[in-house]
Structure formats: structure tokens, C-alpha cells
Design an enzyme around this catalytic site. Structure first.
Site, short mmCIF file in Angstrom:
data_model
loop_
_atom_site.label_atom_id
_atom_site.label_comp_id
_atom_site.label_asym_id
_atom_site.label_seq_id
_atom_site.Cartn_x
_atom_site.Cartn_y
_atom_site.Cartn_z
N LYS A 1 6.79 -19.78 8.60
CA LYS A 1 6.82 -19.94 10.06
C LYS A 1 5.45 -19.87 10.73
O LYS A 1 5.12 -20.70 11.59
CB LYS A 1 7.78 -18.90 10.67
CG LYS A 1 8.10 -19.14 12.14
CD LYS A 1 8.93 -20.39 12.38
CE LYS A 1 10.41 -20.10 12.30
NZ LYS A 1 11.20 -21.33 12.28
N LYS B 1 9.50 -27.62 2.35
CA LYS B 1 9.80 -27.24 3.73
C LYS B 1 8.55 -27.38 4.62
O LYS B 1 8.61 -27.93 5.73
CB LYS B 1 10.28 -25.79 3.72
CG LYS B 1 10.76 -25.27 5.04
CD LYS B 1 11.41 -23.91 4.80
CE LYS B 1 11.69 -23.19 6.10
NZ LYS B 1 12.13 -21.83 5.83
N CYS C 1 -38.06 -7.97 1.06
CA CYS C 1 -38.48 -7.94 2.46
C CYS C 1 -38.76 -6.49 2.89
O CYS C 1 -39.76 -5.92 2.46
CB CYS C 1 -37.44 -8.64 3.33
SG CYS C 1 -38.18 -9.35 4.81
N HIS D 1 -36.91 -13.98 0.81
CA HIS D 1 -35.51 -13.73 0.43
C HIS D 1 -35.07 -14.68 -0.70
O HIS D 1 -34.44 -15.70 -0.44
CB HIS D 1 -34.60 -13.90 1.65
CG HIS D 1 -34.78 -12.82 2.65
ND1 HIS D 1 -34.13 -11.61 2.57
CD2 HIS D 1 -35.58 -12.75 3.74
CE1 HIS D 1 -34.51 -10.84 3.58
NE2 HIS D 1 -35.39 -11.52 4.31
N GLU E 1 -32.72 -14.39 -2.72
CA GLU E 1 -31.27 -14.46 -2.86
C GLU E 1 -30.69 -15.70 -2.18
O GLU E 1 -29.61 -16.17 -2.56
CB GLU E 1 -30.61 -13.18 -2.32
CG GLU E 1 -30.63 -12.99 -0.80
CD GLU E 1 -31.91 -12.34 -0.25
OE1 GLU E 1 -32.94 -12.36 -0.96
OE2 GLU E 1 -31.87 -11.85 0.90
#
Ligand code: GLN
Length: 547
Positions: A187, A221, A380, A519, A521
Site C-alpha cells: 500500500k 499486484k 587533512c 583527501h 579517499e
């Protein structure tokens, strides 16, 4: 001719729309198509750069220096396509552009309205560079029904007319499981689709997040009630690893359903070799390492999303499982010995952050790592604190500190080893700040080159002497302390090409002690782990054999 895929969400937020979009991008790529992914965020901030990490999670930085939503990180990690400034926009940015144009008189005296002026601005944004790729995937942040998102929904609705046959709408919803009834409920999804249709959007594909397999009956459905084909109802079950999404969603027919919605019948079968390899590494680790991440925003997993992923990739490179523990650095500020808290870890990572809180704890953790020969990775702020630590405890500058924590109160007297960079020019980019300029948008942002010293550990890890990495910071380690620190074994191995800004430091007489001002990463991918993370996890693995 570009094709557009619009991804919207319903029922609840946090269903992983970003991941679903990224996985779809990866699957289309695997079939030989080119893709670009884009995120449209409904909030009124001009960009997430000024938002607290607790509000919005990590700020992902692009090569061209935009501060964007962390979903762009998922896009990059799954597709390898570097995101650009023009891949992320918010309502705030759209409105501010429209208002600027209005002030300039660009609208020639017209009354400015959401339709068409705001929606046209959104459509122009979606179209940027769309002719460069086979598929442009656009994710709308938030959930259908959010007031702020209405202009975005209206803009993409217009696409279904403007570019008939060239766009497909995918809607991600949740099927809650009611244990008492032992049933998955459709629903909320029906309501969500009804809401979409009331604003003129008929989804072609439904992705249904669910904790349990979706029985055929519910699938039929959903198809009937939501007016989609049964094979376009795609179950998206919970996954053990996010990197399983391309394989899992392919098995459920996601990419096939999308191609069918475009009437593409001659698409090549996908080459999923690279994802099988990634999952093989996830599923069959040959060992395990324990890494402590000692940072400021550790209560919220999303605040360091890319670091968590990059560590996982480092694990894949070494075929080991990386167990991470997120520790608030403040707990190392009590004056008590940190050894009992840290001795069980094979490596320590101190990530980025802003403001003084917790930084003395980071410094204490750095001392521990340096004196106990535990691998240390400072990113950093983590590099700035490592240098401060070395200045205090190796070079004898007892009051070494960072101007970031000193300038406001002016009470403490420190020797600023880390200073506020006021002016810097590189190529066509300039940084110029006034003394108290520490508001959003004044950072050194985006990709900059660094030159690595031949023979240094970092040059060996990268396998090259010139690198490009992404930055997001205001403060810099002061080069005038270089000689004093190098005399004590802290090598400034990576420097900006103009020789003015330290980019990396390392301690030679240590198993693995590296700090980077950038950075790394942000650029790591599961199928291409970042060399620094691969090497860091390898060092942790070596360390684990001694404890
Ligand atoms: N607060 C520090 C600076 O602005 C570090 C920023 C960071 O870690 N991203 O230089």
C-alpha cells in the site's frame, strides 16, 4: 541523442537511491554504454559546503572544486566517471541563479514564476553535457511529496513531453514487512506512485526495497495497481555489501527493464567480470585487520563515507576484511594513558575535520602511533595534527598549534605550525582571504598537483612523482618549520609544484607514518583501490602479525 533516466524516491528517505542509481550506471557501462550521473537536491542551501557533517554527512569534493552531495561519491565509486561541478545542484542554487538573472534584467521585464522560469533553469542544468553520453541519470533527492522538490518533479515531468521516448522514470520505494501478518505491504508504494501520477509522472520501473523476497503475487499486484509491467517491478533486497548491488540488481532484471522501457532490443550483454572480482574479494577474505578511526564526527557513519569505503577497498586490495572502529577523539583528552584503548588496533587513521574540539585527543593518538610503531594515516586535519605532535614532541616547540584554534579567542599563545593561508596563486586559480575569512566557499578546493620526492615512501606507494589529489581546507603546515622537523626525521616528501605548500609528510624511521593534506579517499574505487589505502591496510596486516 541523449537518453535520460530520472530516479525518484517514495515512502521513506534513506532507501539507497544514490546506490541504486550508481549500480544502474555501472550496469549500463558494463553493456558498453557511456553514462553520467547527476543529483538534484531539494534543500535551499546553495551547496552542502556550509552544512554540518551531522546534518548532511560527508561533503564530496569534485576535481573542479565543487562541494557536493555524498551520493556523487557513490556514483564515482561505481562508474569511475569523475563527477563535475555540473553534476550536483540544489533548489537554493537554482533559485539564486534565477534571482541573479532577474536582477540583471535577463528576463526583460517578465513576471518570474516557478513555471517556466525555475523549471527552465532546472532543465538547462539537466541538459549540460547530455550529448556527451548515451545515458544521463538524474537522481532527485528527498521523497515525492516534499514541498521543496516540486519544481524538480515538474521539470522532469516536462521532459516526458519535450523528449518523448528519450526518458525513463524509475521510482524507488519500500515494501514494509508486517511480522504479525507475515506479509510484505504494497500500500505505501501504491500511495507513493499515486502521488507521482498526480503531478504527471508515470513511473516505468519500480525498485522495491524489501527485507524479504517479494512473492510473485505481490509483484503482480504492484504491477497492476501502479501501472507498470510485472517484469519492471524490481526487488531490491538488503545486501551484505553495497558492491553486490550491480550483480544483484542485474539478476533481478533492472538493466533489462530500463533498456526495454527505452525500446532498446539490441543491447550487448553486460560484462560483469570486474564486479565478480570485487565480490570475490568481499566474500572470501583471507584475514582481518582492525583499524581505529579517531575523528570528530564519528557518531554519524555518513560523515566519513568515502574514508569507510576507501578502507574497504584497501581491504579488497589485500584480500582482507577491514574492521573499523570509529572513536571520538575527545575521549583521549582526559590525561590518562591512551594505551589500553588503542593497543588492540593494527593501525590508526585520523581523518579531516574543522574546529578545535577533539584535536588534542588526535595529537595524543598520533603520539601513541608514532612511539608504538603503529601505522598512522593522517588525512587533512589528521596530517596537521601529526605535524603539530612532531613539532611539540620531537622538535621541542612545546606550544606548537594551529591558527585555526587560536585566532578567535586570542587567549592562548601558540607557535603557529599550521597557519591560515591568505594568498596563493596557482595557474589561473587564486586564493585570497581577509584575516577573518573563514566562512564557506573560501577553501582550497578541488584537484591540485603535488610533487613527491624521489625515493620517499609516498613516491614508492604511488609509483610516480607527480600526483593530483582533491583538497578541502583553509590551513596549511608552515614550510618555515621544515628544516627543524626534517632534522628530527619528519620528511616533507610531497610539496605543491611551486614549492610553497606541504602536501605530504612521512616519518622514515617508522613502519608506516604518513600525513596528507588532501583527501585521497575521494578517488578510491572498489575495482581500483587507492594506492595509499591499499598500502595502509597492508601495513596494518603486517602489524597484525606482531600482536
Ligand atoms: N580544518 C582544517 C583546515 O581547514 C582541516 C580541514 C580538513 O580536514 N578537511 O585546514
Amino acid at each position: 541523442m541523449a537518453r535520460y533516466i530520472f530516479i525518484t524516491g517514495g515512502v521513506v528517505s534513506s532507501l539507497g537511491k544514490g546506490l541504486a542509481s550508481a549500480a544502474l550506471g555501472a550496469l549500463l557501462q558494463a553493456r558498453g554504454y557511456t553514462v553520467r550521473l547527476r543529483k538534484l537536491d531539494p534543500y535551499l542551501n546553495v551547496d552542502p559546503g556550509t552544512m554540518s557533517p551531522f546534518e548532511h554527512g560527508e561533503v564530496f569534493v569534485t576535481d573542479d572544486g565543487a562541494e557536493t552531495d555524498l551520493d556523487l561519491g557513490h556514483y564515482e565509486r561505481f562508474t569511475g566517471v569523475s563527477a563535475r561541478k555540473t553534476d550536483s545542484v540544489s533548489s537554493g542554487r537554482i533559485y539564486s541563479t534565477v534571482l541573479e538573472k532577474e536582477r540583471r534584467g535577463d528576463y526583460l521585464g517578465k513576471t518570474i514564476q516557478v513555471i517556466p522560469h525555475v523549471t527552465n533553469e532546472i532543465k538547462e542544468f539537466i541538459d549540460i553535457g547530455s550529448d556527451e553520453v548515451d545515458f544521463m541519470l538524474c537522481e532527485i533527492g528527498g521523497t515525492v511529496g516534499d514541498i521543496e522538490a516540486l519544481p524538480f518533479f515538474e521539470a522532469i515531468r516536462q521532459y516526458s513531453q519535450d523528449k518523448r521516448g528519450q526518458c525513463v522514470f524509475m521510482h524507488l520505494t519500500l515494501l514494509p514487512y508486517i511480522a504479525a501478518a507475515g506479509e510484505l505491504k504494497t500500500k505505501p508504494t501504491q500511495h507513493s506512485v499515486k502521488e507521482l501520477r498526480s503531478i504527471g509522472i508515470a513511473p516505468d520501473i519500480l525498485m522495491c526495497r524489501s527485507e524479504h523476497p517479494i512473492p510473485e503475487k505481490e509483484r503482480a499486484k504492484l504491477a497492476l495497481f501502479c501501472n507498470v509491467r510485472p517484469e519492471s517491478v524490481i526487488p531490491a533486497l538488503d545486501l551484505k555489501s553495497i558492491y553486490d548491488a550491480p550483480l544483484a540488481y542485474h539478476r533481478e532484471g533492472m538493466d533489462r527493464a530500463v533498456l526495454e522501457a527505452f525500446n532498446i532490443t539490441d543491447a550487448p550483454e553486460p560484462d560483469l567480470t570486474k564486479w565478480h572480482d570485487v565480490m570475490d574479494r568481499v566474500n572470501h577474505p583471507e584475514g582481518e585487520v582492525k583499524i581505529a578511526i579517531i575523528g570528530k564526527y564519528t557518531q554519524l557513519g555518513d560523515a566519513y563515507k568515502s574514508i569507510a569505503e576507501a578502507l574497504t577497498h584497501g581491504g579488497m586490495a589485500n584480500k582482507v576484511k577491514v574492521k573499523t572502529q570509529w572513536i571520538d577523539s575527545e575521549i583521549f583528552e582526559t590525561g590518562e594513558d591512551v594505551t589500553p584503548q588503542l593497543e588492540g588496533f593494527n593501525a590508526i587513521l585520523v581523518p579531516g575535520g574543522f574546529g578545535e574540539r577533539g584535536t588534542e585527543g588526535m595529537i595524543n593518538a598520533a603520539t601513541y602511533a608514532r612511539t608504538h610503531n603503529v601505522p598512522y594515516f593522517g588525512i587533512c586535519l589528521g596530517m596537521q595534527m601529526a605535524v603539530t605532535e612532531a613539532a611539540r614532541n620531537l622538535a621541542g616547540i612545546k606550544d606548537a598549534g594551529s591558527e585555526e584554534f587560536d585566532s578567535k579567542s586570542g587567549e592562548k599563545s601558540i607557535t603557529p605550525i599550521v597557519y591560515h593561508l591568505k594568498e596563493w596563486v596557482e595557474g589561473n586559480r587564486t586564493i585570497q582571504r581577509s584575516a577573518d575569512d573563514d566562512k564557506g566557499g573560501t577553501m582550497r578546493l578541488g584537484a591540485y598537483n603535488a610533487v613527491l620526492k624521489p625515493g620517499s615512501r609516498i613516491a614508492e606507494i604511488y609509483g610516480t612523482e607527480t600526483i593530483s589529489e582533491r583538497h578541502r581546507h583553509r590551513y596549511e603546515v608552515d614550510m618555515s618549520y621544515r628544516a627543524a622537523l626534517e632534522a628530527k626525521g619528519v620528511d616533507f616528501a610531497g610539496i605543491s609544484p611551486d614549492g610553497k605548500l606541504p602536501e605530504t609528510i612521512e616519518i622514515k624511521d617508522h613502519p608506516w607514518y604518513i600525513g596528507v593534506q588532501f583527501h585521497p579517499e575521494l578517488k578510491s574505487k572498489p575495482f581500483e583501490p587507492h594506492p595509499l589505502f591499499a598500502s595502509f591496510v597492508e601495513a596494518a596486516l603486517k602489524q597484525s602479525r606482531f600482536v
